[in-house]
Design a protein around this motif. Sequence first.
Motif, PDB file in Angstrom:
ATOM      1  N   ASN A   1       0.840  -1.191   0.000  1.00  0.00           N
ATOM      2  CA  ASN A   1       0.000   0.000   0.000  1.00  0.00           C
ATOM      3  C   ASN A   1       0.877   1.244   0.000  1.00  0.00           C
ATOM      4  OD1 ASN A   1       0.165   1.280   2.813  1.00  0.00           O
ATOM      5  ND2 ASN A   1      -0.248  -0.870   3.315  1.00  0.00           N
ATOM      6  N   THR A   2       0.250   2.371  -0.301  1.00  0.00           N
ATOM      7  CA  THR A   2       0.985   3.631  -0.416  1.00  0.00           C
ATOM      8  C   THR A   2       0.762   4.539   0.794  1.00  0.00           C
ATOM      9  OG1 THR A   2      -0.806   4.782  -1.593  1.00  0.00           O
ATOM     10  CG2 THR A   2       0.763   3.529  -2.942  1.00  0.00           C
ATOM     11  N   ARG A   3       0.263   3.991   1.887  1.00  0.00           N
ATOM     12  CA  ARG A   3      -0.012   4.806   3.079  1.00  0.00           C
ATOM     13  C   ARG A   3       1.274   5.505   3.552  1.00  0.00           C
ATOM     14  NH1 ARG A   3      -3.225   3.006   8.560  1.00  0.00           N
ATOM     15  NH2 ARG A   3      -3.309   5.073   9.445  1.00  0.00           N
ATOM     16  N   GLY A   4       1.177   6.803   3.720  1.00  0.00           N
ATOM     17  CA  GLY A   4       2.318   7.581   4.160  1.00  0.00           C
ATOM     18  C   GLY A   4       3.323   7.887   3.064  1.00  0.00           C
ATOM     19  N   LYS A   5       3.102   7.341   1.869  1.00  0.00           N
ATOM     20  CA  LYS A   5       4.006   7.564   0.741  1.00  0.00           C
ATOM     21  C   LYS A   5       3.333   8.336  -0.400  1.00  0.00           C
ATOM     22  CE  LYS A   5       6.275   3.147   1.691  1.00  0.00           C
ATOM     23  NZ  LYS A   5       5.306   2.565   2.595  1.00  0.00           N
ATOM     24  N   PHE A   6       2.053   7.980  -0.647  1.00  0.00           N
ATOM     25  CA  PHE A   6       1.316   8.634  -1.720  1.00  0.00           C
ATOM     26  C   PHE A   6      -0.171   8.557  -1.426  1.00  0.00           C
ATOM     27  CE2 PHE A   6      -1.227   8.289  -5.611  1.00  0.00           C
ATOM     28  CZ  PHE A   6      -0.918   9.488  -6.208  1.00  0.00           C
ATOM     29  N   ASP A   7      -0.847   9.693  -1.501  1.00  0.00           N
ATOM     30  CA  ASP A   7      -2.302   9.713  -1.433  1.00  0.00           C
ATOM     31  C   ASP A   7      -2.795  10.783  -2.398  1.00  0.00           C
ATOM     32  OD1 ASP A   7      -2.455  12.286   0.148  1.00  0.00           O
ATOM     33  OD2 ASP A   7      -1.536  11.031   1.693  1.00  0.00           O
ATOM     34  N   PHE A   8      -4.062  10.738  -2.699  1.00  0.00           N
ATOM     35  CA  PHE A   8      -4.629  11.648  -3.695  1.00  0.00           C
ATOM     36  C   PHE A   8      -6.109  11.835  -3.420  1.00  0.00           C
ATOM     37  CE2 PHE A   8      -5.594   7.494  -5.111  1.00  0.00           C
ATOM     38  CZ  PHE A   8      -6.720   7.577  -5.909  1.00  0.00           C
ATOM     39  N   GLN A   9      -6.650  12.929  -3.908  1.00  0.00           N
ATOM     40  CA  GLN A   9      -8.078  13.211  -3.782  1.00  0.00           C
ATOM     41  C   GLN A   9      -8.598  13.607  -5.149  1.00  0.00           C
ATOM     42  OE1 GLN A   9      -9.140  15.845  -0.580  1.00  0.00           O
ATOM     43  NE2 GLN A   9     -11.171  16.253  -1.389  1.00  0.00           N
ATOM     44  N   TYR A  10      -9.505  12.813  -5.684  1.00  0.00           N
ATOM     45  CA  TYR A  10     -10.113  12.969  -7.006  1.00  0.00           C
ATOM     46  C   TYR A  10      -9.096  12.647  -8.110  1.00  0.00           C
ATOM     47  CZ  TYR A  10     -13.241  15.680  -3.991  1.00  0.00           C
ATOM     48  OH  TYR A  10     -14.048  16.090  -2.955  1.00  0.00           O
ATOM     49  N   GLY A  11      -9.633  12.273  -9.246  1.00  0.00           N
ATOM     50  CA  GLY A  11      -8.787  11.939 -10.376  1.00  0.00           C
ATOM     51  C   GLY A  11      -9.207  10.615 -10.985  1.00  0.00           C
ATOM     52  N   LEU A  12      -8.294  10.049 -11.751  1.00  0.00           N
ATOM     53  CA  LEU A  12      -8.545   8.802 -12.455  1.00  0.00           C
ATOM     54  C   LEU A  12      -7.444   7.820 -12.091  1.00  0.00           C
ATOM     55  CD1 LEU A  12      -9.766   8.448 -16.055  1.00  0.00           C
ATOM     56  CD2 LEU A  12      -7.818   7.100 -15.325  1.00  0.00           C
ATOM     57  N   VAL A  13      -7.835   6.615 -11.708  1.00  0.00           N
ATOM     58  CA  VAL A  13      -6.891   5.545 -11.397  1.00  0.00           C
ATOM     59  C   VAL A  13      -7.074   4.435 -12.417  1.00  0.00           C
ATOM     60  CG1 VAL A  13      -6.185   3.810  -9.700  1.00  0.00           C
ATOM     61  CG2 VAL A  13      -6.984   6.046  -8.927  1.00  0.00           C
ATOM     62  N   GLU A  14      -5.970   3.944 -12.955  1.00  0.00           N
ATOM     63  CA  GLU A  14      -6.001   2.788 -13.847  1.00  0.00           C
ATOM     64  C   GLU A  14      -5.011   1.752 -13.341  1.00  0.00           C
ATOM     65  OE1 GLU A  14      -7.320   4.238 -18.318  1.00  0.00           O
ATOM     66  OE2 GLU A  14      -5.238   3.693 -17.928  1.00  0.00           O
ATOM     67  N   VAL A  15      -5.465   0.505 -13.306  1.00  0.00           N
ATOM     68  CA  VAL A  15      -4.605  -0.607 -12.919  1.00  0.00           C
ATOM     69  C   VAL A  15      -4.771  -1.703 -13.956  1.00  0.00           C
ATOM     70  CG1 VAL A  15      -4.051  -2.320 -11.149  1.00  0.00           C
ATOM     71  CG2 VAL A  15      -4.891  -0.051 -10.474  1.00  0.00           C
ATOM     72  N   ARG A  16      -3.653  -2.088 -14.556  1.00  0.00           N
ATOM     73  CA  ARG A  16      -3.664  -3.212 -15.498  1.00  0.00           C
ATOM     74  C   ARG A  16      -3.065  -4.408 -14.791  1.00  0.00           C
ATOM     75  NH1 ARG A  16      -0.419  -5.612 -19.698  1.00  0.00           N
ATOM     76  NH2 ARG A  16      -1.752  -6.403 -21.383  1.00  0.00           N
ATOM     77  N   ALA A  17      -3.858  -5.470 -14.681  1.00  0.00           N
ATOM     78  CA  ALA A  17      -3.424  -6.616 -13.894  1.00  0.00           C
ATOM     79  C   ALA A  17      -4.027  -7.906 -14.432  1.00  0.00           C
ATOM     80  CB  ALA A  17      -3.820  -6.428 -12.433  1.00  0.00           C
ATOM     81  N   LYS A  18      -3.412  -9.000 -14.043  1.00  0.00           N
ATOM     82  CA  LYS A  18      -3.943 -10.336 -14.328  1.00  0.00           C
ATOM     83  C   LYS A  18      -4.127 -11.027 -12.989  1.00  0.00           C
ATOM     84  CE  LYS A  18      -1.357 -13.560 -16.290  1.00  0.00           C
ATOM     85  NZ  LYS A  18      -0.718 -14.446 -17.295  1.00  0.00           N
ATOM     86  N   ILE A  19      -5.362 -11.379 -12.681  1.00  0.00           N
ATOM     87  CA  ILE A  19      -5.649 -11.990 -11.388  1.00  0.00           C
ATOM     88  C   ILE A  19      -5.784 -13.499 -11.537  1.00  0.00           C
ATOM     89  CG2 ILE A  19      -6.753  -9.900 -10.520  1.00  0.00           C
ATOM     90  CD1 ILE A  19      -9.480 -11.295 -10.898  1.00  0.00           C
ATOM     91  N   ASP A  20      -5.449 -14.191 -10.478  1.00  0.00           N
ATOM     92  CA  ASP A  20      -5.642 -15.636 -10.425  1.00  0.00           C
ATOM     93  C   ASP A  20      -7.044 -15.883  -9.877  1.00  0.00           C
ATOM     94  OD1 ASP A  20      -5.611 -18.406  -9.863  1.00  0.00           O
ATOM     95  OD2 ASP A  20      -3.447 -18.357  -9.538  1.00  0.00           O
ATOM     96  N   THR A  21      -7.849 -16.644 -10.605  1.00  0.00           N
ATOM     97  CA  THR A  21      -9.245 -16.880 -10.223  1.00  0.00           C
ATOM     98  C   THR A  21      -9.443 -18.251  -9.564  1.00  0.00           C
ATOM     99  OG1 THR A  21      -9.746 -17.656 -12.466  1.00  0.00           O
ATOM    100  CG2 THR A  21     -10.116 -15.322 -12.003  1.00  0.00           C
ATOM    101  N   THR A  22      -8.352 -18.835  -9.096  1.00  0.00           N
ATOM    102  CA  THR A  22      -8.403 -20.132  -8.425  1.00  0.00           C
ATOM    103  C   THR A  22      -9.224 -20.050  -7.135  1.00  0.00           C
ATOM    104  OG1 THR A  22      -6.209 -20.634  -9.303  1.00  0.00           O
ATOM    105  CG2 THR A  22      -6.946 -21.961  -7.455  1.00  0.00           C
ATOM    106  N   LEU A  23      -9.910 -21.129  -6.815  1.00  0.00           N
ATOM    107  CA  LEU A  23     -10.652 -21.207  -5.558  1.00  0.00           C
ATOM    108  C   LEU A  23      -9.707 -20.952  -4.393  1.00  0.00           C
ATOM    109  CD1 LEU A  23     -13.306 -21.933  -4.050  1.00  0.00           C
ATOM    110  CD2 LEU A  23     -12.493 -24.302  -4.026  1.00  0.00           C
ATOM    111  N   GLY A  24     -10.162 -20.121  -3.462  1.00  0.00           N
ATOM    112  CA  GLY A  24      -9.367 -19.829  -2.282  1.00  0.00           C
ATOM    113  C   GLY A  24      -8.637 -18.504  -2.336  1.00  0.00           C
ATOM    114  N   LEU A  25      -8.645 -17.842  -3.501  1.00  0.00           N
ATOM    115  CA  LEU A  25      -7.911 -16.585  -3.651  1.00  0.00           C
ATOM    116  C   LEU A  25      -8.860 -15.392  -3.640  1.00  0.00           C
ATOM    117  CD1 LEU A  25      -5.233 -17.621  -6.284  1.00  0.00           C
ATOM    118  CD2 LEU A  25      -5.167 -17.769  -3.792  1.00  0.00           C
ATOM    119  N   TRP A  26      -8.335 -14.271  -3.146  1.00  0.00           N
ATOM    120  CA  TRP A  26      -9.135 -13.062  -2.942  1.00  0.00           C
ATOM    121  C   TRP A  26      -8.277 -11.846  -3.281  1.00  0.00           C
ATOM    122  CZ3 TRP A  26     -11.520 -11.963   2.581  1.00  0.00           C
ATOM    123  CH2 TRP A  26     -12.268 -10.780   2.545  1.00  0.00           C
ATOM    124  N   PRO A  27      -8.055 -11.590  -4.594  1.00  0.00           N
ATOM    125  CA  PRO A  27      -7.289 -10.410  -4.988  1.00  0.00           C
ATOM    126  C   PRO A  27      -8.132  -9.144  -4.908  1.00  0.00           C
ATOM    127  CG  PRO A  27      -7.978 -11.615  -6.939  1.00  0.00           C
ATOM    128  CD  PRO A  27      -8.450 -12.405  -5.745  1.00  0.00           C
TER     129      PRO A  27
END
Length: 200
Positions: free
Chosen positions: A27-53
């Motif tokens: 996490n970025t707590r204490g390093k980076f924060d922002f108020q309003y704007g646009l966030v984009e995250v490009r990711a590939k998640i594992d959809t296996t049973l038992g996982l919670w990304p």
Amino acid sequence: PNPGFESGDADWKKSRKQADYTSSSINTRGKFDFQYGLVEVRAKIDTTLGLWPAIWTLGIKNPWPSNGEIDIMEYYRVKGEATILANAAWADESKRAKWDEAKVPFSEFLKLDPYWPAKFHVWRMEWTEGFIKLYLDEELLNEVDLTETINPDGFNPFHQPHYILLNLAIGGNGGDPSASVFPSEYLVDYVRVYQKNENY
């Protein structure tokens, strides 16, 4: 080994001699924060049973849920069914979380693309003073009206800076991981935050 192990303790965090799984959260707590704007995250998640990304934010002021939580992405089991979620939470009268939730069965994405889990996807949040819009691959999943997200004390947690969290939890809402194959991967290509420059 569990460094906090205490034999006979009722707290599950202390009663186990060792962890069966390890996971990670950044996490970025204490390093980076922002108020309003646009966030984009490009990711590939594992959809296996038992996982919670998850891809989410928390406000910098007040304890949870009064600080406000934005779930740009969560993936876990809802009543046993794999689900993609896009949510926001704030405090209700009893200081518990009040949710504006969108829950889309994962089967809907697999119908459109059976190779969905093998690909990268883009999650996006548009955040203004009036709303939060949460998208997956350009599809709007949830729009949160920020005139309705006010804590009982009158504080709106979405009118303050937030920091970003990325994590892959195991078990819990993700389901039973005991039959899943490990290691697992949650691959993040990028996290980008855009804001308007008021000088232009």
